[in-house]
Write a protein that holds these residues in place. Structure first.
Motif, short mmCIF file in Angstrom:
data_model
loop_
_atom_site.label_atom_id
_atom_site.label_comp_id
_atom_site.label_asym_id
_atom_site.label_seq_id
_atom_site.Cartn_x
_atom_site.Cartn_y
_atom_site.Cartn_z
N CYS A 27 -8.81 16.96 3.98
CA CYS A 27 -8.69 15.51 4.11
C CYS A 27 -10.00 14.84 4.51
O CYS A 27 -9.99 13.74 5.08
N ALA B 181 -10.44 8.32 5.68
CA ALA B 181 -9.42 7.41 5.16
C ALA B 181 -8.64 8.14 4.07
O ALA B 181 -9.22 8.66 3.11
N VAL B 182 -7.34 8.22 4.22
CA VAL B 182 -6.49 8.97 3.31
C VAL B 182 -6.12 8.09 2.12
O VAL B 182 -5.60 6.99 2.30
N THR B 183 -6.40 8.57 0.91
CA THR B 183 -6.08 7.82 -0.31
C THR B 183 -5.13 8.60 -1.22
O THR B 183 -4.72 8.10 -2.26
N ALA B 184 -4.80 9.81 -0.85
CA ALA B 184 -3.84 10.66 -1.56
C ALA B 184 -3.28 11.66 -0.55
O ALA B 184 -3.93 11.97 0.44
N PRO C 294 0.83 -1.20 0.00
CA PRO C 294 0.00 0.00 0.00
C PRO C 294 0.87 1.26 0.00
O PRO C 294 1.96 1.26 0.56
N THR D 173 -0.50 4.95 5.92
CA THR D 173 -0.66 4.00 4.83
C THR D 173 -2.00 4.29 4.17
O THR D 173 -2.98 4.60 4.84
N SER D 174 -2.04 4.19 2.86
CA SER D 174 -3.28 4.46 2.12
C SER D 174 -4.44 3.71 2.75
O SER D 174 -4.35 2.52 3.05
N GLY D 175 -5.54 4.42 2.97
CA GLY D 175 -6.73 3.82 3.58
C GLY D 175 -6.84 4.06 5.07
O GLY D 175 -7.89 3.83 5.66
N GLN D 176 -5.77 4.53 5.70
CA GLN D 176 -5.81 4.82 7.14
C GLN D 176 -6.18 6.29 7.35
O GLN D 176 -6.05 7.11 6.45
N SER D 177 -6.60 6.61 8.57
CA SER D 177 -6.90 8.00 8.91
C SER D 177 -5.82 8.49 9.88
O SER D 177 -4.99 7.72 10.34
#
Length: 184
Positions: free
Chosen positions: A82, A95-98, A35, A59-63
């Motif tokens: 965000c 959830a952070v994706t970028a 990820p 990691t992508s998908g985490q907050s």
């Protein structure tokens, strides 16, 4: 001819083994993609205050969660970015994706200053709304045959008919009294 077939089989066997095929028993392992690791930045766009932590790597998908602390004399006004939500002084991102940035604005505390005058004159304005750390001024107008006797409150200084307060840090009240002038 028999000799040709044996060499061909040997050659085919060598090619298959070199490519990971054949009966060599080797297995190929394919790793799943890792990820993405993303940066969450913070910025104060107005006023004075801080984020804790100042930034986060997720990691992508985490907050990620940040605590916002206003400087003395300021209050948190708004937080955006965000896709997060604010609860009290804590901001939780979605959830952070970028990579993204959380922005905060802080505004100065505001204080009410009130003024009253006794018989024999006026003080103006009657009320003031002042930002933390700012100065304030009240004007005194004695009635005919009166003079300013005393002005108290808010830690100000009387100069002529003006009452000056420097660096307001709380709400307060000013009171003016006047005395009858005696002219011979």
């Amino acid at each position: 001819m028999k000799r040709f077939q044996v060499a061909g089989i040997t050659m085919l066997s060598l090619l298959l083994t070199a490519c990971g095929g054949g009966s060599g028993g080797g297995t190929a392992t394919v790793s799943p993609p890792q990820p993405a690791v993303l940066q969450v930045s913070t910025v104060v766009t107005a006023g004075s205050g801080t984020f804790t932590p100042e930034s986060a790597t997720v990691t992508s998908g985490q907050s990620s969660r940040f605590v916002l602390t206003p400087a003395a004399g300021f209050v948190l006004d708004a937080v955006t970015g965000c896709g997060g939500t604010l609860t009290g002084q804590s901001y939780q991102t979605a959830a952070v994706t970028a990579a993204c940035t959380v922005s905060a604005t802080f505004k100065p505390l505001q204080y009410n200053l009130t003024a009253t005058a006794g018989m024999g004159g006026r003080i103006s304005p009657a009320t003031l709304l002042v930002s933390h750390g700012q100065s304030a001024s009240f004007n005194l107008t004695p009635d005919t045959d009166y003079t300013v006797a005393q002005v108290t409150g808010c830690g100000g200084t009387l100069t002529g008919n003006s009452y000056q307060i420097s660096a307001v840090t709380s709400g307060c009240a000013v009171s003016a009294t006047f005395i009858k002038s005696f002219i011979n």
